[in-house]
Design an enzyme around this catalytic site. Structure first.
Site, short mmCIF file in Angstrom:
data_model
loop_
_atom_site.label_atom_id
_atom_site.label_comp_id
_atom_site.label_asym_id
_atom_site.label_seq_id
_atom_site.Cartn_x
_atom_site.Cartn_y
_atom_site.Cartn_z
N TYR A 193 43.36 10.28 -16.61
CA TYR A 193 44.78 10.04 -16.90
C TYR A 193 45.52 9.24 -15.84
O TYR A 193 46.72 9.03 -15.94
CB TYR A 193 45.51 11.38 -17.06
CG TYR A 193 44.79 12.35 -17.95
CD1 TYR A 193 44.63 12.08 -19.31
CD2 TYR A 193 44.24 13.51 -17.44
CE1 TYR A 193 43.95 12.96 -20.14
CE2 TYR A 193 43.55 14.40 -18.27
CZ TYR A 193 43.41 14.11 -19.60
OH TYR A 193 42.73 14.98 -20.41
N GLY A 194 44.83 8.82 -14.78
CA GLY A 194 45.52 8.23 -13.63
C GLY A 194 46.16 6.89 -13.92
O GLY A 194 47.30 6.64 -13.51
N ASP A 195 45.45 6.00 -14.62
CA ASP A 195 46.00 4.66 -14.85
C ASP A 195 47.27 4.75 -15.70
O ASP A 195 48.29 4.16 -15.37
CB ASP A 195 44.95 3.77 -15.53
CG ASP A 195 43.65 3.76 -14.75
OD1 ASP A 195 43.57 3.02 -13.76
OD2 ASP A 195 42.73 4.52 -15.10
N TYR B 22 38.09 17.13 -9.83
CA TYR B 22 36.87 16.81 -10.57
C TYR B 22 35.90 17.98 -10.32
O TYR B 22 36.25 18.96 -9.67
CB TYR B 22 36.30 15.47 -10.09
CG TYR B 22 37.33 14.36 -10.09
CD1 TYR B 22 37.88 13.91 -11.29
CD2 TYR B 22 37.79 13.78 -8.90
CE1 TYR B 22 38.84 12.89 -11.30
CE2 TYR B 22 38.74 12.77 -8.91
CZ TYR B 22 39.27 12.34 -10.11
OH TYR B 22 40.23 11.36 -10.13
N GLN C 153 54.63 15.02 -17.59
CA GLN C 153 54.65 14.83 -16.13
C GLN C 153 55.74 15.64 -15.44
O GLN C 153 55.54 16.11 -14.32
CB GLN C 153 54.78 13.34 -15.80
CG GLN C 153 53.50 12.58 -16.10
CD GLN C 153 53.59 11.11 -15.74
OE1 GLN C 153 54.63 10.50 -15.94
NE2 GLN C 153 52.51 10.55 -15.23
N ARG D 201 43.91 15.35 -7.44
CA ARG D 201 42.82 14.36 -7.47
C ARG D 201 43.40 12.96 -7.68
O ARG D 201 44.62 12.78 -7.74
CB ARG D 201 41.86 14.73 -8.60
CG ARG D 201 42.44 14.50 -9.99
CD ARG D 201 41.54 15.05 -11.07
NE ARG D 201 41.79 14.44 -12.36
CZ ARG D 201 41.28 14.86 -13.51
NH1 ARG D 201 40.49 15.92 -13.53
NH2 ARG D 201 41.55 14.23 -14.64
N GLY D 202 42.49 11.97 -7.86
CA GLY D 202 42.87 10.63 -8.31
C GLY D 202 43.98 10.00 -7.49
O GLY D 202 43.92 9.98 -6.26
N GLU D 203 44.99 9.50 -8.17
CA GLU D 203 46.08 8.79 -7.47
C GLU D 203 47.44 9.45 -7.71
O GLU D 203 48.16 9.77 -6.79
CB GLU D 203 46.13 7.32 -7.93
CG GLU D 203 47.30 6.57 -7.35
CD GLU D 203 47.16 5.06 -7.39
OE1 GLU D 203 46.01 4.56 -7.34
OE2 GLU D 203 48.19 4.37 -7.47
N ASP D 204 47.77 9.66 -8.99
CA ASP D 204 49.14 10.12 -9.26
C ASP D 204 49.34 11.58 -8.86
O ASP D 204 50.35 11.92 -8.23
CB ASP D 204 49.49 9.91 -10.74
CG ASP D 204 50.95 10.22 -11.00
OD1 ASP D 204 51.80 9.52 -10.43
OD2 ASP D 204 51.24 11.19 -11.72
N SER D 205 48.40 12.46 -9.21
CA SER D 205 48.61 13.87 -8.83
C SER D 205 48.53 14.03 -7.32
O SER D 205 49.19 14.89 -6.73
CB SER D 205 47.61 14.79 -9.54
OG SER D 205 46.29 14.45 -9.25
C1 LIG Z 1 47.06 18.39 -15.43
C2 LIG Z 1 48.15 17.42 -15.81
C3 LIG Z 1 48.16 16.14 -15.33
N1 LIG Z 1 49.17 15.29 -15.69
C4 LIG Z 1 49.19 13.90 -15.19
C5 LIG Z 1 49.57 13.73 -13.75
C6 LIG Z 1 49.01 12.35 -13.49
O1 LIG Z 1 49.95 11.38 -13.93
C7 LIG Z 1 47.76 12.30 -14.36
C8 LIG Z 1 46.48 12.46 -13.56
O2 LIG Z 1 46.20 11.31 -12.85
P1 LIG Z 1 45.48 11.30 -11.44
O3 LIG Z 1 46.00 12.37 -10.63
O4 LIG Z 1 45.61 9.92 -10.88
O5 LIG Z 1 43.95 11.66 -11.70
P2 LIG Z 1 42.86 11.21 -12.79
O6 LIG Z 1 41.55 11.56 -12.27
O7 LIG Z 1 43.21 11.78 -14.10
O8 LIG Z 1 42.98 9.67 -12.90
C9 LIG Z 1 42.36 8.61 -12.26
O9 LIG Z 1 42.22 8.43 -10.99
C10 LIG Z 1 42.24 7.06 -10.62
C11 LIG Z 1 42.16 6.95 -9.13
C12 LIG Z 1 41.16 6.33 -11.35
O10 LIG Z 1 41.12 5.03 -11.01
C13 LIG Z 1 41.46 6.41 -12.80
O11 LIG Z 1 40.52 5.70 -13.55
C14 LIG Z 1 41.55 7.82 -13.23
O12 LIG Z 1 40.30 8.41 -13.27
O13 LIG Z 1 47.88 13.35 -15.29
C15 LIG Z 1 50.20 15.69 -16.51
O14 LIG Z 1 51.14 14.92 -16.79
N2 LIG Z 1 50.16 16.96 -17.03
C16 LIG Z 1 49.19 17.85 -16.72
O15 LIG Z 1 49.23 18.99 -17.22
#
Ligand SMILES: Cc1cn([C@H]2C[C@H](O)[C@@H](COP(=O)(O)OP(=O)(O)O[C@H]3O[C@@H](C)[C@H](O)[C@@H](O)[C@H]3O)O2)c(=O)[nH]c1=O
Length: 395
Positions: free
Chosen positions: A23-25, A208, A272, A288-292
């Site tokens: 969900y990160g992108d 992860y 979010q 994890r990832g970028e946004d969280s």
């Molecule tokens: C658990 C949860 C997450 N989210 C959102 C928060 C974030 O915007 C999103 C999760 O994104 P991230 O934390 O970035 O982790 P991620 O692992 O989901 O995303 C990524 O990481 C990148 C570094 C990669 O390049 C991408 O391809 C992608 O894999 O999901 C919600 O809105 N509600 C929820 O209940």
């Protein structure tokens, strides 16, 4: 080609996003789109190739619709070839080097050839990294075959970079939320979580797979004080599976499992805003990832960052770069415990993660204070959207 014409003023921005995985992108581009619309009144079109993934973090989205509007952002299903005609606005952002549709590139080239000033600014929004080289690459242009420049926009943690996504009122809202413990208790209730007392330790887990998580969960069962782990359905649960009496595929949000002093709760996914509030409400967040990862920093609470794995362990270089800036000026015993627990989690080292979790516990108060101070340091006065708007004006 069926064409649903975009009928809006030409000063809009287009953001193109492909969902690589998880969900990160879409998480990052959705945050940015909402903020540009809300704080700068910019009409934003967000083009997404996978609305189904998007609907996990925006539950009211209908993945079957080609066009819909939320938070004043127009969301389009991006099919290839594009079946909604593209009308150039003032900016085109390709997120994370996704390849723009041919139709879009040819419109941009045509406008550039007519008169350079009418072509939209073309930006590539890059991934966040704390590595030093980002300072030198942020804002560099790359000249395309037609002669138009595409600009590389790098988010980052210092003044030489493109900054970090942070909404204007976020820290005020967080402070108000955290000032009253009734808010977190009401949220837990709304999420269907039962049996959490106001003084219990609560940890959110959005990682992860990692054997380190399995070891931590086993350790938490033996702690003296009740601890609650809140885990949405997904990749973390795969690592928790060995401890559970049921198949992870059969788990439902709201279910809970008590194992010693650990209670494991299955969380529903939320939008979010709900996710941010969850991070504000927990004592510790595993993200994890970028946004969280960024939102855990904005939550002003201690966290573990499970970084997105890359080839040849390059992610560990990125992790070290962040650890260096996060621990700058931290007392050695705090920074050692925090860095080692992060490394152990990312390397799946069960013994080390358990040892350093204990050490972290002994420095938790100064670590909490650091987590509280960190957001303003990281922000360096201006957030990403405000720097981006200025960058477009100047380029
Ligand atoms: C658990 C949860 C997450 N989210 C959102 C928060 C974030 O915007 C999103 C999760 O994104 P991230 O934390 O970035 O982790 P991620 O692992 O989901 O995303 C990524 O990481 C990148 C570094 C990669 O390049 C991408 O391809 C992608 O894999 O999901 C919600 O809105 N509600 C929820 O209940």
């Amino acid at each position: 080609m069926t064409t649903a014409k975009l009928t809006q003023a030409t000063k809009h921005w287009d953001i193109f996003c492909t969902v690589v995985d998880n969900y990160g992108d879409i998480g990052v581009t959705w945050r940015l789109a909402k903020q540009l619309a809300a704080e700068y009144h910019i009409p934003v079109n967000l083009w997404v190739d996978d609305l189904h993934s998007f609907s996990h973090i925006l539950p009211s989205l209908n993945p079957a619709l080609r066009q819909q509007t939320f938070n004043s952002v127009n969301i389009f299903q991006w099919n290839n070839p594009l079946d909604i005609s593209y009308v150039a606005g003032s900016v085109v952002i390709e997120a994370f080097a996704c390849e723009l549709p041919e139709q879009v590139k040819s419109v941009i080239d045509k406008l550039h050839n007519q008169a350079q000033s009418v072509a939209p600014h073309w930006l590539n929004l890059e991934y966040l990294s704390a590595e030093d080289w980002v300072d030198g690459c942020h804002g560099l242009p790359s000249t395309q075959p037609s002669g138009i420049k595409k600009w590389f926009y790098f988010p980052g943690f210092n003044r030489k970079t493109g900054g970090l996504i942070r909404e204007k009122n976020l820290f005020n809202e967080r402070d108000q939320w955290q000032a009253n413990p009734n808010n977190k208790m009401a949220l837990f209730k709304q999420l269907g979580l039962r049996g959490i007392h106001v003084d219990d330790t609560v940890v959110s887990v959005f990682s992860y797979e990692s054997p380190a998580l399995t070891a931590l969960m086993a350790q938490w069962q033996t702690l003296a004080k009740p601890i609650h782990a809140l885990i949405p359905k997904g990749r973390s649960l795969t690592s928790v599976a060995p401890l559970l009496p049921v198949d992870v595929n059969d788990l439902m949000p709201g279910q809970q499992f008590k194992m010693g002093n650990l209670t494991l709760h299955i969380l529903p996914m939320t939008d979010q805003i709900g996710f941010d509030r969850l991070l504000w409400s927990c004592d510790f967040n595993i993200v994890r990832g970028e946004d969280s990862f960024l939102r855990a920093q904005w939550a002003a609470k201690p966290f573990i960052w499970h970084i997105y794995p890359q080839e040849d362990d390059y992610h560990l270089v990125k992790l070290q770069a962040f650890m260096r800036i996060y621990c700058d000026n931290l007392a050695a015993e705090i920074s050692t415990a925090w860095c080692e627990v992060n490394l152990a989690f990312n390397q799946g080292d069960q013994q080390a993660v358990v040892n350093y979790w204990q050490q972290l516990h002994s420095v938790i108060l100064p670590l909490q204070q650091h987590a509280l101070n960190w957001p303003n340091n990281a922000l360096n006065d201006a957030d990403l959207a405000s720097r981006l708007v200025q960058f477009v004006k100047n380029s």
